[in-house]
Design an enzyme around this catalytic site. Sequence first.
Site: not given
Ligand code: SAM
Length: 296
Positions: A19, A42, A103, A121, A150, A170
């Site tokens: 971040h 993500h 994020s 998401e 994503g 991410d």
């Molecule tokens: N970017 C966020 C932040 O910095 O606050 C944190 C994201 S977290 C590390 C990863 C997220 O991706 C999770 O909420 C998960 O449910 C989601 N996720 C997993 N596979 C995904 C995909 N193929 N496409 C979109 N989201 C996905």
Amino acid sequence: MFSYRHAFHAGNHADVLKHLVLLAVLRHLTQKDTALTVFDTHAGAGLYRLDGDYAQTSAEAAEGFLKLVASPLPQPLAPALQDYLEMVAGFNTAGSHKIYPGSPFIIARQLRDRDKLKLFELHPTDSKTLSANIAQLEAGRQIAMLREDGFEGLKKFLPPPSRRALVLCDPSYELKSDYGRVADMVADSLQRFATGCYAVWYPIIPRPEAHDLPKKLKTLANKAGKSWLGATLTIKSSKLQKDDAGDVVRPGLPASGMFIINPPHTLKAALALALPQLVPLLKQDTHAAFTLESGG
Ligand code: SAM
């Protein structure tokens, strides 16, 4: 799939690195008048409570953001670190540290009227929470929330009409295939839109795929003739440890990295001041360190 919930990890040392870098990139990209489109492939739930059940179960923020705000800070504080701390403070009432922005909210706060944000998401619960959180911003069509993959969903938006974009990638790396999908997504995106800024977070863990990912990203950037920057933050050893009862315990995530293709030209200097301050603030043992390299 979907056992990962970012609420358990919000505000940990990986979020601090991610971040802080994200904010520094956004600060630069929003200086130019031209509209910017930001993609968060993500997104997670958007906002987290550091005093909630999830956060307390893992207490990871105690090794990250909460450790920072409980420490005497060096003076002068690196501007990027100060900016990050003030940004999180902006989500809380004076002196409290109950809310940690994910994020989507960090990005949303930096948008100008002409900018756009697209959030992906997939998790059924987190995507609902994210929609509800984003709805409170009353941002209308400026912020779009997509319950889609994503990695795939990004394709249809590149290149964006604004011709200026930041892609934050991410994933949770819950699936081993995520490592390969990140590299494939970046390779495909560079072909569709070579001038975009691509920021990828990755864990540094003893797993070949994790080890190879930054190397693959570097190769992709070099082959495309694009500049790149890699920053890593280690807070402790990755070796298995023994607890007081003599049982072997996993150390938890010891380190992570951010790899940026087409980074702002100001980013390296900003991180060269911030990372050396972060290491002593977050260190847990003598393995704590940072790296910062660039090329292209
Ligand atoms: N970017 C966020 C932040 O910095 O606050 C944190 C994201 S977290 C590390 C990863 C997220 O991706 C999770 O909420 C998960 O449910 C989601 N996720 C997993 N596979 C995904 C995909 N193929 N496409 C979109 N989201 C996905």
